[in-house]
Design a protein around this motif. Structure first.
Motif, PDB file in Angstrom:
ATOM      1  N   GLY A 177       0.783  -1.227   0.000  1.00 14.85           N
ATOM      2  CA  GLY A 177       0.000   0.000   0.000  1.00 14.85           C
ATOM      3  C   GLY A 177       0.814   1.276   0.000  1.00 14.85           C
ATOM      4  N   ARG A 178       2.147   1.178   0.007  1.00 14.64           N
ATOM      5  CA  ARG A 178       2.965   2.396   0.097  1.00 14.64           C
ATOM      6  C   ARG A 178       4.000   2.538  -1.003  1.00 14.64           C
ATOM      7  NH1 ARG A 178       4.873   3.994   5.828  1.00 14.64           N
ATOM      8  NH2 ARG A 178       5.596   5.620   4.460  1.00 14.64           N
ATOM      9  N   LEU A 179       4.731   1.448  -1.289  1.00 13.34           N
ATOM     10  CA  LEU A 179       5.884   1.555  -2.180  1.00 13.34           C
ATOM     11  C   LEU A 179       6.191   0.200  -2.798  1.00 13.34           C
ATOM     12  CD1 LEU A 179       9.238   3.235  -1.583  1.00 13.34           C
ATOM     13  CD2 LEU A 179       9.232   0.762  -1.705  1.00 13.34           C
ATOM     14  N   VAL A 203       5.522   4.891  -5.733  1.00 17.21           N
ATOM     15  CA  VAL A 203       5.009   5.227  -4.410  1.00 17.21           C
ATOM     16  C   VAL A 203       3.549   5.631  -4.508  1.00 17.21           C
ATOM     17  CG1 VAL A 203       7.249   5.911  -3.472  1.00 17.21           C
ATOM     18  CG2 VAL A 203       5.832   7.624  -4.574  1.00 17.21           C
ATOM     19  N   GLN A 204       2.770   5.183  -3.549  1.00 16.31           N
ATOM     20  CA  GLN A 204       1.356   5.546  -3.497  1.00 16.31           C
ATOM     21  C   GLN A 204       1.249   7.039  -3.246  1.00 16.31           C
ATOM     22  OE1 GLN A 204      -1.194   3.162  -3.896  1.00 16.31           O
ATOM     23  NE2 GLN A 204      -2.441   4.988  -4.145  1.00 16.31           N
TER      24      GLN A 204
END
Length: 178
Positions: A64-66, A80-81
């Motif tokens: 969910g981030r990277l 990246v999100q």
């Protein structure tokens, strides 16, 4: 005396030629000398395009981030999100190298995933064949592959005018660097 010298041993990019074989994807961990960070609204869709279209693989991710993508050594991309994705592709681009045998299949794979995302292939005055791809994040990516060097070509004359000579030519100018 030329300030340039042959340092191809530092690069994973093979010597250009019709039989050039691309190196295997590089799974090692190293201090990255350079990388690009690209924000995306849809991390999963971006990873899918970069892996199936552009030939990268997921080195690792933080859900969910990277996602850290890689192809060859020194071809690193961090997706990246983020909400700040541009509406249009910028004039600036990120380029990565391949070999000629990969150009058409990469263009076809990207067109299959996003039909209007590809421009090219086209030959350049500096002896490469390039494909420009606009990714789902609106990043402008250029896949570039060196063409075999023909010393009698216009491209060779263009390079010579810039002070770049082929390996073996004018060895005396570069002897101090090898």
């Amino acid at each position: 005396m030329s300030d340039y010298y042959d340092a191809f041993e530092m690069s994973p990019v093979p010597t250009p030629g019709p039989d050039a074989v691309p190196p295997e994807p590089f799974h090692g961990i190293y201090g990255m000398p350079a990388f690009v960070t690209i924000p995306t609204k849809d991390l999963a869709a971006s990873v899918d395009f970069w892996t199936r279209g552009l030939g990268f693989f997921e080195l690792f991710g933080i859900p969910g981030r990277l996602v850290h993508l890689r192809r060859w050594a020194f071809q690193d991309v961090l997706l990246v999100q983020g909400a700040g994705v541009p509406e249009q592709a910028p004039a600036m681009s990120f380029s990565f190298s391949g070999v000629l045998s990969q150009v058409d299949s990469l263009a076809e794979a990207c067109r299959a995933l996003r039909p209007d995302s590809v421009d090219g292939p086209r030959d350049t005055p500096w002896n490469t064949r390039d494909v420009e791809v606009i990714t789902p994040e609106n990043a402008r990516i250029v896949f570039t592959a060196a063409k075999p060097f023909d010393p009698a070509s216009q491209e060779a004359r263009n390079l010579e005018a810039m002070g770049i000579t082929p390996p073996g030519a004018r060895r005396d100018d570069n002897e101090a660097h090898v």
